[in-house]
Design a protein around this motif. Structure first.
Motif, PDB file in Angstrom:
ATOM      1  N   ASP A  75      16.363 -49.526  25.078  1.00 31.91           N
ATOM      2  CA  ASP A  75      16.290 -50.711  25.923  1.00 31.91           C
ATOM      3  C   ASP A  75      14.962 -51.408  25.714  1.00 31.91           C
ATOM      4  O   ASP A  75      13.918 -50.763  25.560  1.00 31.91           O
ATOM      5  CB  ASP A  75      16.415 -50.345  27.406  1.00 31.91           C
ATOM      6  CG  ASP A  75      17.825 -49.987  27.824  1.00 31.91           C
ATOM      7  OD1 ASP A  75      18.738 -50.188  27.007  1.00 31.91           O
ATOM      8  OD2 ASP A  75      18.002 -49.516  28.954  1.00 31.91           O
ATOM      9  N   GLU A  76      14.989 -52.729  25.745  1.00 26.84           N
ATOM     10  CA  GLU A  76      13.757 -53.509  25.600  1.00 26.84           C
ATOM     11  C   GLU A  76      12.773 -53.173  26.720  1.00 26.84           C
ATOM     12  O   GLU A  76      11.566 -53.121  26.511  1.00 26.84           O
ATOM     13  CB  GLU A  76      14.104 -54.997  25.624  1.00 26.84           C
ATOM     14  CG  GLU A  76      12.968 -55.898  25.218  1.00 26.84           C
ATOM     15  CD  GLU A  76      13.413 -57.342  25.128  1.00 26.84           C
ATOM     16  OE1 GLU A  76      12.667 -58.194  25.643  1.00 26.84           O
ATOM     17  OE2 GLU A  76      14.483 -57.610  24.562  1.00 26.84           O
ATOM     18  N   LYS A 114      12.298 -50.388  28.078  1.00 22.47           N
ATOM     19  CA  LYS A 114      11.691 -49.067  27.847  1.00 22.47           C
ATOM     20  C   LYS A 114      10.305 -49.216  27.228  1.00 22.47           C
ATOM     21  O   LYS A 114       9.375 -48.500  27.577  1.00 22.47           O
ATOM     22  CB  LYS A 114      12.601 -48.227  26.952  1.00 22.47           C
ATOM     23  CG  LYS A 114      12.111 -46.829  26.709  1.00 22.47           C
ATOM     24  CD  LYS A 114      12.370 -45.948  27.890  1.00 22.47           C
ATOM     25  CE  LYS A 114      12.113 -44.511  27.556  1.00 22.47           C
ATOM     26  NZ  LYS A 114      12.398 -43.621  28.642  1.00 22.47           N
ATOM     27  N   GLU A 115      10.164 -50.182  26.317  1.00 23.54           N
ATOM     28  CA  GLU A 115       8.869 -50.412  25.671  1.00 23.54           C
ATOM     29  C   GLU A 115       7.825 -50.833  26.701  1.00 23.54           C
ATOM     30  O   GLU A 115       6.715 -50.329  26.714  1.00 23.54           O
ATOM     31  CB  GLU A 115       9.007 -51.471  24.585  1.00 23.54           C
ATOM     32  CG  GLU A 115       7.725 -51.681  23.796  1.00 23.54           C
ATOM     33  CD  GLU A 115       7.896 -52.681  22.669  1.00 23.54           C
ATOM     34  OE1 GLU A 115       6.904 -53.336  22.332  1.00 23.54           O
ATOM     35  OE2 GLU A 115       9.015 -52.805  22.141  1.00 23.54           O
ATOM     36  N   TYR A 116       8.194 -51.755  27.588  1.00 19.40           N
ATOM     37  CA  TYR A 116       7.273 -52.194  28.639  1.00 19.40           C
ATOM     38  C   TYR A 116       6.910 -51.023  29.545  1.00 19.40           C
ATOM     39  O   TYR A 116       5.744 -50.800  29.861  1.00 19.40           O
ATOM     40  CB  TYR A 116       7.902 -53.323  29.468  1.00 19.40           C
ATOM     41  CG  TYR A 116       7.022 -53.757  30.620  1.00 19.40           C
ATOM     42  CD1 TYR A 116       5.962 -54.630  30.413  1.00 19.40           C
ATOM     43  CD2 TYR A 116       7.233 -53.260  31.903  1.00 19.40           C
ATOM     44  CE1 TYR A 116       5.144 -55.015  31.459  1.00 19.40           C
ATOM     45  CE2 TYR A 116       6.415 -53.633  32.957  1.00 19.40           C
ATOM     46  CZ  TYR A 116       5.374 -54.513  32.729  1.00 19.40           C
ATOM     47  OH  TYR A 116       4.560 -54.878  33.768  1.00 19.40           O
ATOM     48  N   MET A 117       7.896 -50.259  29.939  1.00 19.41           N
ATOM     49  CA  MET A 117       7.662 -49.154  30.866  1.00 19.41           C
ATOM     50  C   MET A 117       6.846 -48.032  30.234  1.00 19.41           C
ATOM     51  O   MET A 117       6.184 -47.276  30.934  1.00 19.41           O
ATOM     52  CB  MET A 117       9.002 -48.595  31.365  1.00 19.41           C
ATOM     53  CG  MET A 117       9.834 -49.582  32.172  1.00 19.41           C
ATOM     54  SD  MET A 117       9.021 -50.205  33.651  1.00 19.41           S
ATOM     55  CE  MET A 117       9.051 -48.765  34.686  1.00 19.41           C
ATOM     56  N   SER A 118       6.853 -47.919  28.917  1.00 19.35           N
ATOM     57  CA  SER A 118       6.109 -46.847  28.261  1.00 19.35           C
ATOM     58  C   SER A 118       4.602 -47.006  28.438  1.00 19.35           C
ATOM     59  O   SER A 118       3.859 -46.045  28.297  1.00 19.35           O
ATOM     60  CB  SER A 118       6.470 -46.767  26.776  1.00 19.35           C
ATOM     61  OG  SER A 118       5.996 -47.909  26.097  1.00 19.35           O
ATOM     62  N   ASP A 119       4.152 -48.205  28.757  1.00 22.38           N
ATOM     63  CA  ASP A 119       2.721 -48.451  28.992  1.00 22.38           C
ATOM     64  C   ASP A 119       2.295 -48.117  30.420  1.00 22.38           C
ATOM     65  O   ASP A 119       1.116 -48.142  30.732  1.00 22.38           O
ATOM     66  CB  ASP A 119       2.377 -49.912  28.691  1.00 22.38           C
ATOM     67  CG  ASP A 119       2.486 -50.238  27.213  1.00 22.38           C
ATOM     68  OD1 ASP A 119       2.339 -49.311  26.376  1.00 22.38           O
ATOM     69  OD2 ASP A 119       2.719 -51.408  26.885  1.00 22.38           O
ATOM     70  N   ILE A 120       3.237 -47.836  31.274  1.00 24.43           N
ATOM     71  CA  ILE A 120       2.936 -47.538  32.672  1.00 24.43           C
ATOM     72  C   ILE A 120       2.664 -46.048  32.807  1.00 24.43           C
ATOM     73  O   ILE A 120       3.465 -45.221  32.396  1.00 24.43           O
ATOM     74  CB  ILE A 120       4.087 -47.979  33.584  1.00 24.43           C
ATOM     75  CG1 ILE A 120       4.217 -49.503  33.502  1.00 24.43           C
ATOM     76  CG2 ILE A 120       3.867 -47.510  35.010  1.00 24.43           C
ATOM     77  CD1 ILE A 120       5.412 -50.052  34.219  1.00 24.43           C
ATOM     78  N   THR A 121       1.512 -45.729  33.381  1.00 23.30           N
ATOM     79  CA  THR A 121       1.113 -44.322  33.497  1.00 23.30           C
ATOM     80  C   THR A 121       1.078 -43.840  34.940  1.00 23.30           C
ATOM     81  O   THR A 121       0.819 -42.665  35.181  1.00 23.30           O
ATOM     82  CB  THR A 121      -0.268 -44.107  32.856  1.00 23.30           C
ATOM     83  OG1 THR A 121      -1.215 -44.962  33.505  1.00 23.30           O
ATOM     84  CG2 THR A 121      -0.225 -44.418  31.370  1.00 23.30           C
ATOM     85  N   VAL A 122       1.309 -44.737  35.906  1.00 21.27           N
ATOM     86  CA  VAL A 122       1.242 -44.375  37.319  1.00 21.27           C
ATOM     87  C   VAL A 122       2.593 -44.658  37.967  1.00 21.27           C
ATOM     88  O   VAL A 122       3.168 -45.729  37.780  1.00 21.27           O
ATOM     89  CB  VAL A 122       0.142 -45.202  38.036  1.00 21.27           C
ATOM     90  CG1 VAL A 122       0.133 -44.914  39.521  1.00 21.27           C
ATOM     91  CG2 VAL A 122      -1.212 -44.931  37.429  1.00 21.27           C
ATOM     92  N   PHE A 123       3.096 -43.691  38.708  1.00 19.00           N
ATOM     93  CA  PHE A 123       4.331 -43.879  39.465  1.00 19.00           C
ATOM     94  C   PHE A 123       4.087 -43.405  40.878  1.00 19.00           C
ATOM     95  O   PHE A 123       3.384 -42.427  41.074  1.00 19.00           O
ATOM     96  CB  PHE A 123       5.479 -43.081  38.844  1.00 19.00           C
ATOM     97  CG  PHE A 123       5.902 -43.605  37.507  1.00 19.00           C
ATOM     98  CD1 PHE A 123       6.780 -44.656  37.419  1.00 19.00           C
ATOM     99  CD2 PHE A 123       5.401 -43.045  36.345  1.00 19.00           C
ATOM    100  CE1 PHE A 123       7.179 -45.142  36.189  1.00 19.00           C
ATOM    101  CE2 PHE A 123       5.794 -43.530  35.112  1.00 19.00           C
ATOM    102  CZ  PHE A 123       6.684 -44.577  35.031  1.00 19.00           C
ATOM    103  N   PRO A 124       4.612 -44.046  41.904  1.00 19.83           N
ATOM    104  CA  PRO A 124       5.418 -45.255  41.797  1.00 19.83           C
ATOM    105  C   PRO A 124       4.562 -46.474  41.472  1.00 19.83           C
ATOM    106  O   PRO A 124       3.345 -46.443  41.638  1.00 19.83           O
ATOM    107  CB  PRO A 124       6.054 -45.392  43.180  1.00 19.83           C
ATOM    108  CG  PRO A 124       5.107 -44.710  44.102  1.00 19.83           C
ATOM    109  CD  PRO A 124       4.470 -43.606  43.303  1.00 19.83           C
ATOM    110  N   ILE A 125       5.224 -47.518  41.044  1.00 18.11           N
ATOM    111  CA  ILE A 125       4.557 -48.777  40.735  1.00 18.11           C
ATOM    112  C   ILE A 125       5.473 -49.910  41.188  1.00 18.11           C
ATOM    113  O   ILE A 125       6.694 -49.778  41.141  1.00 18.11           O
ATOM    114  CB  ILE A 125       4.229 -48.884  39.234  1.00 18.11           C
ATOM    115  CG1 ILE A 125       3.319 -50.060  38.973  1.00 18.11           C
ATOM    116  CG2 ILE A 125       5.495 -48.954  38.392  1.00 18.11           C
ATOM    117  CD1 ILE A 125       2.604 -49.991  37.636  1.00 18.11           C
ATOM    118  N   THR A 126       4.887 -50.981  41.675  1.00 16.90           N
ATOM    119  CA  THR A 126       5.652 -52.133  42.132  1.00 16.90           C
ATOM    120  C   THR A 126       5.379 -53.296  41.197  1.00 16.90           C
ATOM    121  O   THR A 126       4.226 -53.687  41.004  1.00 16.90           O
ATOM    122  CB  THR A 126       5.260 -52.521  43.576  1.00 16.90           C
ATOM    123  OG1 THR A 126       5.479 -51.383  44.417  1.00 16.90           O
ATOM    124  CG2 THR A 126       6.069 -53.698  44.074  1.00 16.90           C
TER     125      THR A 126
END
Length: 98
Positions: free
Chosen positions: A46-47, A49-61
């Motif tokens: 999924d496109e 997925k690439e954006y989300m791969s840069d996110i290192t903190v969860f949860p995030i808004t």
């Protein structure tokens, strides 16, 4: 979950796309918590997925306007405190002015 301002909350699960057991566990948790908002799963390829791969903190808004553009910087961490809730409300108000 749509509200008077035309805002919709969407949960995103980046782990549930990996296998069926994780997906079933996620569904069970959402049901137990009484979640009534839309939830989506991001799978490999999924496109998003690439954006989300840069996110290192969860949860995030992440707030997205009606044109699909990300608004402001994501808010990291839980929104169960007054400061983060005020940030989100302010950002939503700005989106709705457009």
């Amino acid at each position: 979950m749509k509200q008077k301002k035309g805002v919709e909350l969407v949960g995103i699960n980046v782990e549930a796309g990996k296998n069926k057991d994780v997906l079933e566990q996620a569904k069970k948790i959402l049901k137990e918590q009484g979640a009534t908002f839309r939830n989506v799963v991001i799978s490999d390829g999924d496109e998003a997925k690439e954006y989300m791969s840069d996110i290192t903190v969860f949860p995030i808004t992440i707030l997205v306007d009606s044109e699909g553009k990300i608004v402001e910087n994501p808010i990291q961490g839980s929104i169960d405190n007054e400061e983060n809730m005020k940030k989100i409300e302010s950002m939503i108000n700005e989106i709705c002015k457009k």
